[in-house]
Design an enzyme around this catalytic site. Structure first.
Site, PDB file in Angstrom:
ATOM      1  N   GLU A 186     -39.381 -26.025  39.570  1.00 13.19           N
ATOM      2  CA  GLU A 186     -38.500 -24.875  39.379  1.00 13.19           C
ATOM      3  C   GLU A 186     -37.159 -25.295  38.758  1.00 13.19           C
ATOM      4  OE1 GLU A 186     -39.301 -21.850  39.947  1.00 13.19           O
ATOM      5  OE2 GLU A 186     -37.484 -20.674  40.278  1.00 13.19           O
ATOM      6  N   ASP A 187     -36.629 -26.412  39.192  1.00 17.10           N
ATOM      7  CA  ASP A 187     -35.237 -26.735  38.843  1.00 17.10           C
ATOM      8  C   ASP A 187     -35.043 -27.889  37.875  1.00 17.10           C
ATOM      9  OD1 ASP A 187     -34.509 -24.735  40.526  1.00 17.10           O
ATOM     10  OD2 ASP A 187     -34.020 -26.015  42.231  1.00 17.10           O
TER      11      ASP A 187
END
Ligand code: MN
Length: 739
Positions: free
Chosen positions: A95-96
């Site tokens: 996600e990051d």
């Protein structure tokens, strides 16, 4: 007194110890719980996360890595397996950071990759602050999206750490995340039997959502504890002594109730804080079920039980498999005290729930997994029972593995559909009018075809146009019975209207042919005829005429017997009012017999062009008589939704008609082939209506195709002909074309 629920302590401050120390602690925790496991993936995952999260900071200003490390520690404390802990370390990496699921798979294998992917997917769902009803759908969606329980456990650990460190966020974010925790995550923890996680999540959320109430209740619990410490300690000792005397090995704890559960009790019972006297209680943990009941006897022998407060969750476990004996007794000075009795194993399940069952052992995987899946299924079934059973029973069959798809309206309402459902299903689930007037759909802002299969978490925007009507093709696209029924209803109502119109015109036309003045025929005459056919209204009679169930002449003859002779040869049927001209109705009429009905228009459908010998079925059209389709025709399945209009037909025995059939023959492109083909046709004494040969210049493989229309008597002759052509050397394929 030992306080096993640290309820009123302030939110834990992020641990200032260094990352390396934290990693050492993590490895030590796992090594202790799983001495035989290979822990090297944990170190590797840590290095990997450190590399890719490097430079990222949390809202608190700490290195981002603190967070995955803390999540992994929570999982290690739950004695979860190495895959779960590695997933905890990597749960935010896709996600990051620039890392993809494929990268994770390459470095850590498919199991970790699938778990990380699952957590990433859950993170992407935006849980709107939902009303009660909707929260239930979100919880179900979350469970439905997960195919490995470890994904949920990692997600809960993630949420727990976020809640513990929530104080650094803005008040708006704090409230939003706390509400989501209370509505979505703590109920899931509860369903998974994870009492400890649930309790902490609830109290943390409560602290942020209603700080005043939280402070007041926490304060009251503190006071009560201080005031009654000596009292409770005395009771605890008495219980311990009595149990020892009876030879029951046991550990007795004082148990402080959690702030949020007290708060709920106040709300539920509409009482004030002063009226809650049992803020604390005793918990007895012993070694066997037999001793649980033994301990209950000892307690009741010592103090009088409060009637109606004895609950046996050992004999009848709660749906989340919680087991315990509960009782309330009137203690010294007339004070009530609640007592829970359970075994060590029951205690672990009450605290850790599904995680307590995580006894991962190499080789035993299958059975363990089945057990867990069975359990989760049971939970899911249970939560279904919580709902109004009628509401969901028609469409809902929730499985742990997604048999359902959860989508949103643009306003955030969750729509639950069976998997494979189309935007049309969605439209009808929103409202039947939205369904009827649906002209298209956008999914996540992009136009999709109506046959699109919706996926979990998608936002669906239905485009509508007033006056638009559903199409028959939609019946092939929908998965829900709701949409199917609504579409059928509209189409039928519409068709009936047109059939009435057409039927009326048929009758008028027929009347003119016979010089009958329809206006002179009394209305009750037609009503009588309708009744003769078993119908109550003239409209029904017209509709049946329009559908072709019987002929206008039959009706006219019954209505005006003096003017229309019964034995006159049937006049030609009204001209076809549609594109199905080209078929020879009069001819076909005699080669196809309709069961139970004479003198009815019959034609062979152009879409499949059935010939004698093909299995056929009739469909009563509106105003065009009976269309005869091949049973294998694609249109039949869609048309036959209305079983009332299906009618049995068969080939007449004696007729000697022939049927035109189009055939395409694929051949090598070589001289003499066409001659061989026509020779075969001649030897089978087949009449050729047309023939066209084409060389396929573009394929580069010297191919040619010959297209012809031939007259055949039946399927048998056609098959024989095709077989003969296939035997010609150089013929690649022979195919019957139906259009
Ligand atoms: Mn996270």
């Amino acid at each position: 007194m030992r306080d096993i629920s640290p309820v009123v302590s302030p939110p834990p401050v992020p641990d200032p110890v260094s990352l390396d120390t934290q990693l050492e602690k993590l490895l030590a925790t796992v090594a202790e719980a799983r001495p035989k496991d290979d822990l090297s993936p944990i170190g590797k995952a840590y290095q990997y996360a450190a590399q890719y999260h490097s430079g990222q900071l949390r809202a608190s200003g700490e290195p981002y890595l603190m967070h995955p490390l803390a999540v992994a520690q929570i999982l290690a404390d739950m004695r979860m397996d190495v895959v779960s802990i590695v997933t905890g370390l990597l749960h935010d990496i896709v996600e990051d950071t620039t890392v993809t699921t494929a990268d994770v798979q390459k470095n850590f294998g498919p199991e970790v990759a699938s778990c990380v992917d699952g957590v990433t997917k859950l993170s992407k769902i935006d849980f709107f602050s939902a009303e009660d009803r909707q929260a239930e759908s979100y919880r179900k969606m979350l469970l439905a999206m997960v195919n490995d329980i470890r994904v949920i456990i990692v997600k809960l650990a993630d949420r727990l750490h976020n809640m513990r460190t929530l104080s650094v966020l803005s008040p708006e974010r704090r409230e939003r995340i706390s509400r989501e925790t209370l509505e979505i995550y703590s109920p899931i923890a509860h369903r998974l039997g994870m009492g400890k996680v649930r309790g902490e999540l609830e109290d943390l959320a409560f602290r942020y959502l209603d700080p005043d109430a939280f402070a007041e209740i926490s304060h009251a619990i503190d006071n009560q504890r201080a005031a009654n410490e000596a009292y409770l300690e005395r009771m605890r000792r008495t219980v311990e002594d009595e149990l020892r005397r009876e030879g029951i090995p046991a550990r007795v704890d004082g148990r402080v109730k959690r702030a949020f559960s007290v708060y709920q009790k106040l709300k539920r019972q509409k009482i004030s804080l002063e009226q809650v006297y049992d803020l604390f209680a005793l918990r007895i943990i012993t070694d066997s079920v037999k001793n649980c009941y033994g301990a209950l006897g000892v307690i009741h022998n010592e103090w009088r039980p409060v009637p109606g407060r004895i609950k046996d969750f050992i004999a009848i476990p709660r749906p989340n498999l919680y087991q315990s004996l509960h009782t309330s007794v009137v203690g010294p000075e007339g004070k009530h005290c609640e007592i829970q009795i359970r075994t060590e194993e029951m205690h672990r399940i009450a605290e850790e729930g599904i995680a307590a069952h995580w006894k991962y052992k190499e080789g035993k995987r299958g059975a363990q997994d089945d057990q867990r899946v069975a359990w989760l299924r049971q939970l899911v079934e249970w939560q279904q029972e919580m709902r109004d059973p009628g509401e969901f029973s028609s469409t809902l069959k929730l499985d742990l593995y997604p048999e359902e798809v959860y989508c949103f309206t643009p306003k955030g309402r969750v729509i639950v559909l069976p998997s494979g459902a189309s935007p049309i299903d969605f439209a009808y689930a929103v409202h039947s009018e939205v369904g009827n007037t649906c002209t298209g759909a956008k999914v996540n802002g992009r136009i999709v075809p109506l046959r699109y299969a919706l996926r979990n978490g998608e936002i669906v925007d239905i485009l509508t146009q007033s006056g638009h009507l559903p199409s028959k093709d939609w019946l092939g696209l929908v998965k829900t019975s709701r949409a199917r029924n609504k579409i059928k209803h509209v189409i039928n109502a519409n068709e009936r209207e047109r059939a009435i119109e057409i039927g009326q015109k048929f009758l008028e036309k027929e009347a003119r042919r016979h010089g009958v003045q329809l206006a002179r025929i009394q209305r009750n005459e037609l009503e009588r005829v309708a009744a003769e056919y078993g119908m109550s209204k003239i409209e029904d009679l017209y509709a049946s005429l329009g559908y072709g169930k019987f002929s206008a002449r039959q009706v006219l003859q019954k209505a005006a017997p003096e003017q229309v002779a019964e034995d006159t040869p049937p006049p030609a049927p009204p001209p076809p009012a549609d594109h199905s001209s080209g078929v020879q109705r009069r001819d076909d009429d005699s080669v196809i017999k309709v069961h139970g009905i004479d003198d009815v228009m019959v034609y062979r459908a152009k879409c499949c062009n059935p010939i004698r010998g093909d299995a056929i079925v009739g469909y009563v059209t509106r105003g065009k008589g009976i269309a005869v389709h091949s049973r294998t025709c694609n249109n039949v399945q869609n048309l036959m939704y209305d079983s009332e209009r299906r009618i049995e037909v068969e080939w007449a025995r004696n007729a000697s008609d022939t049927f035109p059939v189009r055939i395409v023959v694929q051949t090598d492109d070589r001289p003499g082939l066409l001659h061989q083909l026509t020779t075969v046709l001649a030897s089978e004494s087949t009449n050729v209506r047309s023939l066209e040969a084409r060389t396929d210049f573009h394929s580069g493989n010297d191919a040619a195709s010959v297209e012809m229309t031939v007259d055949v008597r039946d399927k048998k002759q056609l098959e024989k002909l095709c077989a003969a052509m296939r035997r010609i050397s150089g013929v690649r394929d022979v195919e019957r074309i139906n259009q």
